[in-house]
Scaffold this motif. Structure first.
Motif, PDB file in Angstrom:
ATOM      1  N   UNK A  86      32.099 -17.677  64.765  1.00 55.00           N
ATOM      2  CA  UNK A  86      32.626 -17.400  66.108  1.00 55.00           C
ATOM      3  C   UNK A  86      31.891 -16.225  66.745  1.00 55.00           C
ATOM      4  N   UNK A  87      31.612 -15.192  65.949  1.00 54.35           N
ATOM      5  CA  UNK A  87      30.858 -14.045  66.479  1.00 54.35           C
ATOM      6  C   UNK A  87      29.470 -14.477  66.924  1.00 54.35           C
ATOM      7  N   UNK A  88      28.853 -15.339  66.121  1.00 57.11           N
ATOM      8  CA  UNK A  88      27.474 -15.742  66.391  1.00 57.11           C
ATOM      9  C   UNK A  88      27.366 -16.643  67.618  1.00 57.11           C
ATOM     10  N   UNK A  89      28.307 -17.593  67.765  1.00 54.45           N
ATOM     11  CA  UNK A  89      28.170 -18.590  68.830  1.00 54.45           C
ATOM     12  C   UNK A  89      29.049 -18.339  70.055  1.00 54.45           C
ATOM     13  N   UNK A  90      30.121 -17.560  69.882  1.00 57.41           N
ATOM     14  CA  UNK A  90      31.033 -17.319  70.997  1.00 57.41           C
ATOM     15  C   UNK A  90      31.075 -15.862  71.437  1.00 57.41           C
ATOM     16  N   UNK A  91      30.491 -14.976  70.640  1.00 58.07           N
ATOM     17  CA  UNK A  91      30.454 -13.570  71.003  1.00 58.07           C
ATOM     18  C   UNK A  91      31.271 -12.704  70.060  1.00 58.07           C
ATOM     19  N   UNK A  92      31.038 -11.373  70.079  1.00 57.05           N
ATOM     20  CA  UNK A  92      31.713 -10.455  69.147  1.00 57.05           C
ATOM     21  C   UNK A  92      33.230 -10.485  69.228  1.00 57.05           C
ATOM     22  N   UNK A  93      33.780 -10.550  70.440  1.00 54.04           N
ATOM     23  CA  UNK A  93      35.247 -10.567  70.545  1.00 54.04           C
ATOM     24  C   UNK A  93      35.820 -11.792  69.852  1.00 54.04           C
ATOM     25  N   UNK A  94      35.191 -12.942  69.999  1.00 50.86           N
ATOM     26  CA  UNK A  94      35.684 -14.178  69.391  1.00 50.86           C
ATOM     27  C   UNK A  94      35.699 -14.054  67.870  1.00 50.86           C
ATOM     28  N   UNK A  95      34.647 -13.475  67.289  1.00 50.22           N
ATOM     29  CA  UNK A  95      34.617 -13.276  65.849  1.00 50.22           C
ATOM     30  C   UNK A  95      35.681 -12.299  65.400  1.00 50.22           C
ATOM     31  N   UNK A  96      35.857 -11.253  66.176  1.00 54.75           N
ATOM     32  CA  UNK A  96      36.857 -10.231  65.867  1.00 54.75           C
ATOM     33  C   UNK A  96      38.268 -10.805  65.879  1.00 54.75           C
ATOM     34  N   UNK A  97      38.648 -11.483  66.964  1.00 44.80           N
ATOM     35  CA  UNK A  97      40.027 -11.963  67.098  1.00 44.80           C
ATOM     36  C   UNK A  97      40.301 -13.120  66.138  1.00 44.80           C
ATOM     37  N   UNK A  98      39.287 -13.949  65.860  1.00 43.36           N
ATOM     38  CA  UNK A  98      39.478 -15.065  64.917  1.00 43.36           C
ATOM     39  C   UNK A  98      39.730 -14.536  63.506  1.00 43.36           C
ATOM     40  N   UNK A  99      38.939 -13.554  63.107  1.00 41.98           N
ATOM     41  CA  UNK A  99      39.117 -12.990  61.773  1.00 41.98           C
ATOM     42  C   UNK A  99      40.468 -12.332  61.583  1.00 41.98           C
TER      43      UNK A  99
END
Length: 479
Positions: A86-99
């Motif tokens: 998610x961080x790689x393809x949708x951006x840092x916030x997406x990776x952060x909130x998904x995790x």
């Protein structure tokens, strides 16, 4: 000297020690839990006998989500798994909130299952304080998770074996009742599927309400993707594990529920006891309650074991990307994120202590099912969106070359859009049905609060030696 030790702890890598049988049984066990053994009664009561088709619908969503995750995991077996995608393809916030949403999901499900262990042990030891059994359960799973990934895999292997034997025995017993017309003193028969109000006696509302409960039962299956970073041969084991999903769903959910609603008229499945107990009781098995108690305790321990593992690895991967406190990026000499696992254990101890102290343990499992569903399908949605973004080159990125992929999703892109649509329908149902609205609000509040903390990650700097790519948090050779 201290600085050298810290640098070693921060730059160690995850080790590939999970064998094929570990991955296969982790994948199998993640789909068989207390949501099936006890939660299925609520789903049946909500939708009626037609809940079999709801399980098929939910199973299709899980399959397309896991195929998307499997495709990304085989191509890029990174520490942090889907949070990193998610961080790689949708951006840092997406990776952060998904995790963090995944960690939140795992924690609340663990709280429910740990409290369930205390409740189940009352069957044999009604006068023993519940905290004793919670402590024993935590010692077991903590020892396995802190020792090594290999020990976690071994423990999950045997836990899953117990659950599989129980489900197969129930299916065989129910089938015997139907095929040989065994006199159970009840009204067993395939016509129970339609002779009391039809397949869907509670209409659309019942179907949509049961969908939330069904998806809760499938929660945790995404842990398969997390194991890619520690699988000895991820290019072989992950595809095999993911490809067994349709058969597992058909056998352990659809066939099991079909047998239950055929043997027991759906209105008699009240939730006062597990439908599995009712099946065994129909066969005249007097020790059915005792046997099932062993199984559900095993299922609860298995869930805590897997959830602690999954949450620990995802938060570790986030820490390596500076999306979580840097201390969580530490690894022991055995390749275990000990700081992360220890922090999770502290949260679990605190949460369960509060629940037992407030004497609300009996209501915990059912009260958080909807909240866990919100977190579960939110993570699934982000996985699907990350996969779509990577394949189609959203946000100006170069699209992933599908021809280079060794493990590709089927029915691209229709299966992905179908799964996304069902998940959005689930969110809409939670808003529409009042009994699930509070869980939706709680999930949204958690998302907003964690998003408010997100700017702090921009100021965070990892310790010396921590590399920026999650994929570098994995040791490529097995010990």
């Amino acid at each position: 000297m201290t600085e050298t030790v810290q640098e070693t702890a921060y730059t160690r890598q995850l080790q590939r020690t999970l064998r094929h049988r570990h991955i296969h049984f982790i994948a199998l066990g993640s789909a068989i839990g207390t949501g099936l053994f006890y939660g299925s009664s609520d789903a049946i009561g909500t939708a009626g006998p037609g809940v079999v088709f709801v399980y098929l619908l939910g199973g299709a969503v899980v399959y397309f989500m896991l195929r998307a995750l499997g495709e990304m995991a085989v191509a890029n077996p990174v520490a942090g798994s889907f949070a990193e995608y998610c961080r790689r393809y949708l951006g840092p916030w997406a990776g952060y909130i998904t995790g963090w949403m995944y960690a939140f999901e795992m924690i609340i499900v663990c709280l429910a299952d740990l409290t369930a262990v205390a409740l189940y042990m009352r069957f044999w030891y009604p006068d023993t304080p519940g905290w004793v059994w919670v402590a024993v359960a935590l010692v077991i799973v903590a020892a396995a998770n802190l020792a090594s990934t290999r020990w976690y895999g071994e423990l999950e292997f045997w836990f899953t074996l117990v659950k599989v034997v129980a489900v197969v025995a129930m299916i065989a017993g129910g089938a015997a009742i139907l095929v040989f017309n065994v006199d159970t003193g009840g009204q067993a028969g395939i016509d129970n599927l339609w002779n009391d109000g039809g397949l869907f006696p509670n209409g659309v509302t019942g179907v949509l309400g049961s969908l939330i409960l069904v998806l809760f039962a499938f929660g945790g299956t995404e842990t398969i993707g997390v194991t890619a970073g520690e699988a000895r041969d991820h290019e072989t084991t992950i595809p095999r594990a993911v490809n067994t999903v349709p058969m597992r769903i058909l056998l352990f959910y659809v066939l099991a529920i079909l047998v239950i609603v055929s043997v027991i008229p759906w209105r008699r499945i009240t939730g006062d006891e597990s439908p599995f107990v009712q099946i065994f009781s129909s066969l005249g098995v007097g020790w059915a309650a005792t046997a099932l108690n062993v199984v559900v305790i095993t299922a609860a321990l298995s869930a805590v074991n897997s959830d602690l593992y999954g949450a620990g690895r995802v938060v570790f991967g986030m820490a390596r990307e500076h999306l979580a406190p840097a201390a969580f990026a530490r690894l022991s000499s055995g390749g275990v994120p000990v700081t992360t696992v220890a922090a999770m254990l502290v949260v679990l101890v605190t949460g369960v202590a509060l629940q037992l102290w407030s004497d609300t343990a009996a209501d915990l499992f059912s009260s958080i099912a909807a909240l866990a569903t919100f977190a579960t399908v939110f993570v699934w949605l982000m996985i699907l969106l990350a996969h779509l973004a990577g394949r189609q080159g959203w946000f100006g990125q170069e699209p992933v070359d599908a021809a280079s992929l060794r493990f590709r999703v089927p029915l691209w892109p229709f299966g992905q859009y179908f799964a996304v649509a069902v998940i959005l329908l689930t969110f809409g149902t939670m808003f529409w049905l009042e009994e699930f609205r509070s869980a939706l609000v709680a999930g949204v509040v958690f998302t907003v609060l964690m998003s408010a903390l997100y700017p702090l990650t921009r100021r965070r700097r990892g310790p010396a030696g921590v590399e920026s790519e999650g994929a570098r948090g994995i040791k490529r050779t097995a010990d």
